[in-house]
Design a protein around this motif. Structure first.
Motif, PDB file in Angstrom:
ATOM      1  N   THR A  36       7.262 -10.455   7.996  1.00 49.60           N
ATOM      2  CA  THR A  36       6.069 -10.888   8.719  1.00 49.60           C
ATOM      3  C   THR A  36       5.258  -9.660   9.099  1.00 49.60           C
ATOM      4  O   THR A  36       5.687  -8.870   9.942  1.00 49.60           O
ATOM      5  CB  THR A  36       6.435 -11.673   9.993  1.00 49.60           C
ATOM      6  N   PRO A  37       4.093  -9.442   8.472  1.00 47.12           N
ATOM      7  CA  PRO A  37       3.257  -8.294   8.827  1.00 47.12           C
ATOM      8  C   PRO A  37       2.407  -8.587  10.055  1.00 47.12           C
ATOM      9  O   PRO A  37       2.056  -9.749  10.313  1.00 47.12           O
ATOM     10  CB  PRO A  37       2.379  -8.108   7.579  1.00 47.12           C
ATOM     11  N   SER A  38       2.070  -7.543  10.803  1.00 48.82           N
ATOM     12  CA  SER A  38       1.210  -7.737  11.971  1.00 48.82           C
ATOM     13  C   SER A  38      -0.218  -8.063  11.553  1.00 48.82           C
ATOM     14  O   SER A  38      -0.954  -8.719  12.285  1.00 48.82           O
ATOM     15  CB  SER A  38       1.228  -6.480  12.846  1.00 48.82           C
ATOM     16  N   ASP A  39      -0.621  -7.611  10.368  1.00 50.97           N
ATOM     17  CA  ASP A  39      -1.937  -7.908   9.812  1.00 50.97           C
ATOM     18  C   ASP A  39      -1.736  -8.748   8.554  1.00 50.97           C
ATOM     19  O   ASP A  39      -1.261  -8.255   7.534  1.00 50.97           O
ATOM     20  CB  ASP A  39      -2.679  -6.611   9.481  1.00 50.97           C
ATOM     21  N   LEU A  40      -2.101 -10.022   8.630  1.00 52.42           N
ATOM     22  CA  LEU A  40      -1.846 -10.926   7.517  1.00 52.42           C
ATOM     23  C   LEU A  40      -2.734 -10.652   6.309  1.00 52.42           C
ATOM     24  O   LEU A  40      -2.502 -11.204   5.233  1.00 52.42           O
ATOM     25  CB  LEU A  40      -2.031 -12.379   7.969  1.00 52.42           C
ATOM     26  N   GLU A  41      -3.748  -9.786   6.458  1.00 57.37           N
ATOM     27  CA  GLU A  41      -4.625  -9.441   5.340  1.00 57.37           C
ATOM     28  C   GLU A  41      -4.227  -8.130   4.678  1.00 57.37           C
ATOM     29  O   GLU A  41      -4.795  -7.751   3.646  1.00 57.37           O
ATOM     30  CB  GLU A  41      -6.083  -9.355   5.813  1.00 57.37           C
ATOM     31  N   ALA A  42      -3.282  -7.429   5.257  1.00 56.78           N
ATOM     32  CA  ALA A  42      -2.865  -6.142   4.700  1.00 56.78           C
ATOM     33  C   ALA A  42      -2.053  -6.353   3.429  1.00 56.78           C
ATOM     34  O   ALA A  42      -1.237  -7.270   3.341  1.00 56.78           O
ATOM     35  CB  ALA A  42      -2.032  -5.378   5.722  1.00 56.78           C
ATOM     36  N   GLU A  43      -2.276  -5.497   2.427  1.00 54.44           N
ATOM     37  CA  GLU A  43      -1.469  -5.536   1.214  1.00 54.44           C
ATOM     38  C   GLU A  43      -0.265  -4.619   1.397  1.00 54.44           C
ATOM     39  O   GLU A  43      -0.389  -3.505   1.918  1.00 54.44           O
ATOM     40  CB  GLU A  43      -2.289  -5.106  -0.004  1.00 54.44           C
ATOM     41  N   TYR A  44       0.870  -5.098   0.946  1.00 51.42           N
ATOM     42  CA  TYR A  44       2.082  -4.296   1.122  1.00 51.42           C
ATOM     43  C   TYR A  44       3.044  -4.533  -0.034  1.00 51.42           C
ATOM     44  O   TYR A  44       2.914  -5.480  -0.805  1.00 51.42           O
ATOM     45  CB  TYR A  44       2.750  -4.594   2.461  1.00 51.42           C
ATOM     46  N   PHE A  45       4.011  -3.628  -0.137  1.00 52.48           N
ATOM     47  CA  PHE A  45       4.990  -3.671  -1.223  1.00 52.48           C
ATOM     48  C   PHE A  45       6.384  -3.764  -0.617  1.00 52.48           C
ATOM     49  O   PHE A  45       6.692  -3.092   0.372  1.00 52.48           O
ATOM     50  CB  PHE A  45       4.876  -2.414  -2.083  1.00 52.48           C
ATOM     51  N   VAL A  46       7.214  -4.596  -1.223  1.00 50.36           N
ATOM     52  CA  VAL A  46       8.589  -4.787  -0.756  1.00 50.36           C
ATOM     53  C   VAL A  46       9.540  -4.493  -1.902  1.00 50.36           C
ATOM     54  O   VAL A  46       9.337  -4.958  -3.031  1.00 50.36           O
ATOM     55  CB  VAL A  46       8.823  -6.232  -0.274  1.00 50.36           C
ATOM     56  N   LYS A  88      -0.025  -6.957  -9.401  1.00 45.63           N
ATOM     57  CA  LYS A  88       0.685  -8.230  -9.516  1.00 45.63           C
ATOM     58  C   LYS A  88       1.922  -8.282  -8.621  1.00 45.63           C
ATOM     59  O   LYS A  88       2.534  -9.353  -8.462  1.00 45.63           O
ATOM     60  CB  LYS A  88       1.125  -8.458 -10.973  1.00 45.63           C
ATOM     61  N   SER A  89       2.292  -7.134  -8.049  1.00 47.85           N
ATOM     62  CA  SER A  89       3.577  -7.060  -7.354  1.00 47.85           C
ATOM     63  C   SER A  89       3.470  -6.867  -5.847  1.00 47.85           C
ATOM     64  O   SER A  89       4.483  -6.948  -5.147  1.00 47.85           O
ATOM     65  CB  SER A  89       4.418  -5.908  -7.939  1.00 47.85           C
ATOM     66  N   THR A  90       2.271  -6.571  -5.348  1.00 46.69           N
ATOM     67  CA  THR A  90       2.111  -6.421  -3.905  1.00 46.69           C
ATOM     68  C   THR A  90       1.946  -7.789  -3.254  1.00 46.69           C
ATOM     69  O   THR A  90       1.650  -8.781  -3.914  1.00 46.69           O
ATOM     70  CB  THR A  90       0.904  -5.523  -3.571  1.00 46.69           C
ATOM     71  N   ASP A  91       2.138  -7.817  -1.949  1.00 41.96           N
ATOM     72  CA  ASP A  91       2.088  -9.079  -1.207  1.00 41.96           C
ATOM     73  C   ASP A  91       1.073  -9.016  -0.077  1.00 41.96           C
ATOM     74  O   ASP A  91       0.670  -7.935   0.377  1.00 41.96           O
ATOM     75  CB  ASP A  91       3.466  -9.386  -0.617  1.00 41.96           C
ATOM     76  N   LYS A  92       0.671 -10.197   0.376  1.00 46.49           N
ATOM     77  CA  LYS A  92      -0.133 -10.376   1.581  1.00 46.49           C
ATOM     78  C   LYS A  92       0.476 -11.517   2.370  1.00 46.49           C
ATOM     79  O   LYS A  92       1.064 -12.437   1.803  1.00 46.49           O
ATOM     80  CB  LYS A  92      -1.579 -10.747   1.223  1.00 46.49           C
ATOM     81  N   GLY A  93       0.308 -11.457   3.685  1.00 46.54           N
ATOM     82  CA  GLY A  93       0.795 -12.550   4.503  1.00 46.54           C
ATOM     83  C   GLY A  93       2.303 -12.538   4.679  1.00 46.54           C
ATOM     84  O   GLY A  93       2.974 -11.531   4.445  1.00 46.54           O
ATOM     85  N   VAL A  94       2.838 -13.683   5.067  1.00 49.65           N
ATOM     86  CA  VAL A  94       4.261 -13.810   5.390  1.00 49.65           C
ATOM     87  C   VAL A  94       5.074 -14.129   4.136  1.00 49.65           C
ATOM     88  O   VAL A  94       4.678 -14.959   3.321  1.00 49.65           O
ATOM     89  CB  VAL A  94       4.476 -14.916   6.445  1.00 49.65           C
ATOM     90  N   ILE A  95       6.200 -13.451   3.984  1.00 48.65           N
ATOM     91  CA  ILE A  95       7.180 -13.794   2.948  1.00 48.65           C
ATOM     92  C   ILE A  95       8.322 -14.510   3.647  1.00 48.65           C
ATOM     93  O   ILE A  95       8.936 -13.968   4.560  1.00 48.65           O
ATOM     94  CB  ILE A  95       7.718 -12.537   2.235  1.00 48.65           C
ATOM     95  N   PHE A 114       6.210  -1.320   2.884  1.00 48.49           N
ATOM     96  CA  PHE A 114       5.148  -0.383   3.284  1.00 48.49           C
ATOM     97  C   PHE A 114       3.786  -0.898   2.850  1.00 48.49           C
ATOM     98  O   PHE A 114       3.640  -1.525   1.803  1.00 48.49           O
ATOM     99  CB  PHE A 114       5.396   1.024   2.719  1.00 48.49           C
ATOM    100  N   ALA A 115       2.796  -0.633   3.702  1.00 50.48           N
ATOM    101  CA  ALA A 115       1.419  -1.007   3.401  1.00 50.48           C
ATOM    102  C   ALA A 115       0.853  -0.064   2.347  1.00 50.48           C
ATOM    103  O   ALA A 115       1.236   1.117   2.271  1.00 50.48           O
ATOM    104  CB  ALA A 115       0.568  -0.953   4.668  1.00 50.48           C
TER     105      ALA A 115
END
Length: 231
Positions: A36-46, A88-95, A114-115
């Motif tokens: 769960t990111p604090s900013d749901l619009e931020a792109e991040y990689f897991v 294609k591999s980064t995420d946004k929002g809640v996983i 990480f963002a």
């Protein structure tokens, strides 16, 4: 003259993003997790990596750089650039309740989150957040083997007879020198770790040959008595 206050520096996009990483079920070869990111619009990689790999670096930028080097090689085999792959591999929002599979048993791992900044080659923004976990021991199966060996020039035939005719089994052949290099050396791998990595490499070769999962299981993991050849 009246002194004007120094303006606060504008933070880079994503610097303020934090992540709540929740672990679910962990077994011998997989882990469930939620992010769960604090900013749901931020792109991040897991991703998930062995703790020894991550802890070998003193800076997060170096960890990301090494991960990206591996991903670039993988993307190249798929006919993609690193940026195309990451897009294609980064995420946004809640996983929610995702799973990483293909992990080694009884091994220490980190889930890394990480963002990134897509406008700057998906560069690291802020720092890596991580949660450690350890995979469990695999379930045990009581099965012994009788192996008859016939050597003809540089070819070896193995007649394998398992005590449990329903159990799937796998036969590996390698030089003693290779085995000793990885397992016998001081600070080397455990037998289990060596076998898992060696087997993973074999399975990747099957996949690269275009074999289906059913074909791989039949070729690599027979049941009952069987004759296997090797060189």
């Amino acid at each position: 003259p009246e002194q004007k206050p120094t303006p606060e520096p504008t933070p880079e996009p994503g610097n303020e993003v934090s992540f709540e990483i929740t672990l679910g079920e962990v077994d011998a070869n997989s882990v469930e997790f939620s992010v769960t990111p604090s900013d749901l619009e931020a792109e991040y990689f897991v991703t998930v990596y062995d703790t020894r790999f991550v802890d070998a670096f003193s800076k997060d930028q170096h960890v990301v750089g090494s991960i990206y080097d591996e991903l670039a090689a993988y993307a190249g085999k798929k006919g993609m650039t690193l940026d195309e792959y990451l897009a294609k591999s980064t995420d946004k929002g809640v996983i929610e309740s995702a799973t990483f599979t293909g992990l080694a048993a009884e091994t220490d791992y980190y889930i890394l989150v990480f963002a990134v900044n897509p406008a700057d080659g998906f560069s690291l923004v802020g720092s890596i957040e991580r949660v450690a976990f350890t995979t469990t021991a695999p379930p045990t199966l009581e099965c012994s083997f009788e192996v008859d060996v016939e050597v003809v020039y540089n070819t070896v035939k193995f007649q394998v007879t398992p005590s449990d005719k329903e159990a799937h089994w796998h036969l590996m052949t390698m030089s003693k020198a290779m085995y000793d290099q990885y397992v016998g050396a001081e600070g080397g791998w455990t037998k289990r770790r060596f076998y898992e990595i060696y087997l993973q490499d074999e399975l990747q070769q099957y996949q690269a040959a275009g074999m289906t999962a059913e074909q791989i299981i039949k070729a690599a993991f027979p049941t009952g008595d069987n004759e296997v050849s090797g060189k």
